[in-house]
Motif scaffolding. Structure first.
Motif, short mmCIF file in Angstrom:
data_model
loop_
_atom_site.label_atom_id
_atom_site.label_comp_id
_atom_site.label_asym_id
_atom_site.label_seq_id
_atom_site.Cartn_x
_atom_site.Cartn_y
_atom_site.Cartn_z
N ARG A 93 -20.04 48.86 34.69
CA ARG A 93 -20.94 48.19 33.73
C ARG A 93 -22.18 47.64 34.43
NH1 ARG A 93 -15.93 45.55 32.09
NH2 ARG A 93 -15.09 46.61 30.25
N THR A 148 -17.30 54.65 29.53
CA THR A 148 -18.41 54.17 28.70
C THR A 148 -18.44 52.65 28.78
OG1 THR A 148 -17.09 53.94 26.69
CG2 THR A 148 -18.16 56.07 27.03
N ALA A 149 -19.59 52.09 28.45
CA ALA A 149 -19.70 50.63 28.36
C ALA A 149 -20.74 50.30 27.30
CB ALA A 149 -20.12 50.04 29.70
N PHE A 150 -20.72 49.04 26.88
CA PHE A 150 -21.68 48.55 25.87
C PHE A 150 -21.65 49.44 24.62
CE2 PHE A 150 -23.52 47.94 30.22
CZ PHE A 150 -23.03 46.65 30.37
N ASN A 151 -20.44 49.62 24.09
CA ASN A 151 -20.25 50.44 22.89
C ASN A 151 -20.84 51.84 23.07
OD1 ASN A 151 -19.05 50.74 20.44
ND2 ASN A 151 -20.69 49.75 19.27
N ALA A 152 -20.51 52.41 24.21
CA ALA A 152 -20.86 53.80 24.55
C ALA A 152 -22.37 54.04 24.74
CB ALA A 152 -20.29 54.78 23.55
N LYS A 203 -12.98 57.21 23.67
CA LYS A 203 -13.95 57.23 24.77
C LYS A 203 -13.29 57.57 26.09
CE LYS A 203 -16.58 53.62 22.43
NZ LYS A 203 -15.79 52.42 22.07
N LYS A 258 -13.77 47.74 35.74
CA LYS A 258 -14.87 48.48 35.11
C LYS A 258 -16.21 47.73 35.17
CE LYS A 258 -15.63 50.66 30.69
NZ LYS A 258 -14.93 50.96 29.44
N1 ASP Z 1 -15.06 50.32 26.03
C1 ASP Z 1 -16.27 49.86 25.48
C2 ASP Z 1 -17.25 51.00 25.27
O1 ASP Z 1 -17.60 51.83 25.61
C3 ASP Z 1 -17.00 48.80 26.18
C4 ASP Z 1 -16.60 48.29 27.51
O2 ASP Z 1 -15.52 48.52 28.01
O3 ASP Z 1 -17.45 47.59 28.08
O4 ASP Z 1 -17.98 51.20 24.67
#
Ligand code: ASP
Ligand code: TMP
Length: 242
Positions: free
Chosen positions: A220, A33-37, A11, A216
């Motif tokens: 988020r 990305t966040a929340f599993n992309a 990612k 991050k």
């Molecule tokens: N790295 C993870 C993702 O994208 C989640 C995160 O860092 O919150 O999905």
């Protein structure tokens, strides 16, 4: 194997081969990305900032006798690393309650933990990186008992070093995630990155729960000024270096 072949795209990073089979080149992307992309975006300049912060931290850890995959940075967003087999475990260390610890317990955000908490998650996107017990981790043979003990000891030592580093920068290290790999001799090596993408960092000069966020979580939680916060972390670390 020929060089400059893309062998993995994650990612936030891309891995390329080099003319030495034992060495890979990591390119740090601006993608976030966040929340599993499920949430995607770009943090302009993040690749360079995270690569520079990570390399600074890896050098500091090496100076403290912790083996890392870091070799050098041929460019500000590229890191040459030793090739390792990454263990599918996300190792999380927490000093202050935040994030999933608060969601999964009755602890309030900001509660100072009585001892640093070391947790393990199964690095598996389709399962959404679930929390593991030590016995589940051993049952799944994600690591041996000896490796697990070594990981715990290393994680706590890394926490001490990082807490001290960030504290000197007037930043509180709330929690962080690290990953380990094994080299050809089955030695445990710290891999991946350590950056505002993988740490929670709070500005000690701010008391407001949103203003103090330098990591991050700004992305988020849509707090804005993400680039500025990452840049601030880098500037303070470089200033501390003297
Ligand atoms: N790295 C993870 C993702 O994208 C989640 C995160 O860092 O919150 O999905
Ligand atoms: P959590 O509170 O969401 O479990 O996150 C704990 C720490 O791990 C926090 O510093 C952010 C970091 N982290 C990652 O680096 N990657 C991830 O995918 C997640 C969920 C957290």
């Amino acid at each position: 194997m020929s060089s400059n072949q893309k062998i993995y795209e994650g990612k936030a990073k891309i891995l390329y081969t080099t003319d030495n089979p034992e060495i890979l080149l990591t390119y740090f992307k601006d993608d976030a990305t966040a929340f599993n992309a499920q949430k995607k975006g770009i943090i302009t300049g993040k690749g360079k900032i995270n690569c520079t912060i990570s390399s600074h931290i890896f050098k500091l850890l090496e100076a403290n006798d912790i083996s890392t995959h870091f070799i050098d940075c041929p460019a500000s967003d590229k890191m040459r690393v030793r090739r390792v087999k990454i263990l599918p475990i996300e190792v999380i260390v927490r000093n202050i309650a935040a994030g999933s610890l608060c969601r999964q317990t009755l602890l309030k955000e900001g509660t100072i933990l009585k001892f640093p908490l070391v947790e393990y998650c199964y690095k598996n996107d389709s399962l959404q990186d679930p929390l593991l017990t030590s016995d589940r981790l051993l049952l799944l043979e994600l690591a041996t008992r000896e490796q697990l003990e070594q990981i715990q000891t290393l994680a706590l030592k890394i926490n001490d070093i990082l807490r001290n580093l960030f504290n000197q920068c007037q930043i509180t290290l709330v929690d962080f995630k690290i990953e380990f790999g094994l080299d050809n001799h089955e030695n445990l090596i710290l891999a991946d990155e350590i950056s505002p993408d993988s740490c929670r960092l709070w500005d000690q000069s701010q008391t407001d729960p949103n203003q103090r966020v330098m990591d991050k979580d700004r992305f988020r939680k849509d707090l804005g000024k993400v680039e500025t916060a990452y840049q601030q972390v880098l500037e303070r670390i470089l200033a501390d270096q003297g």
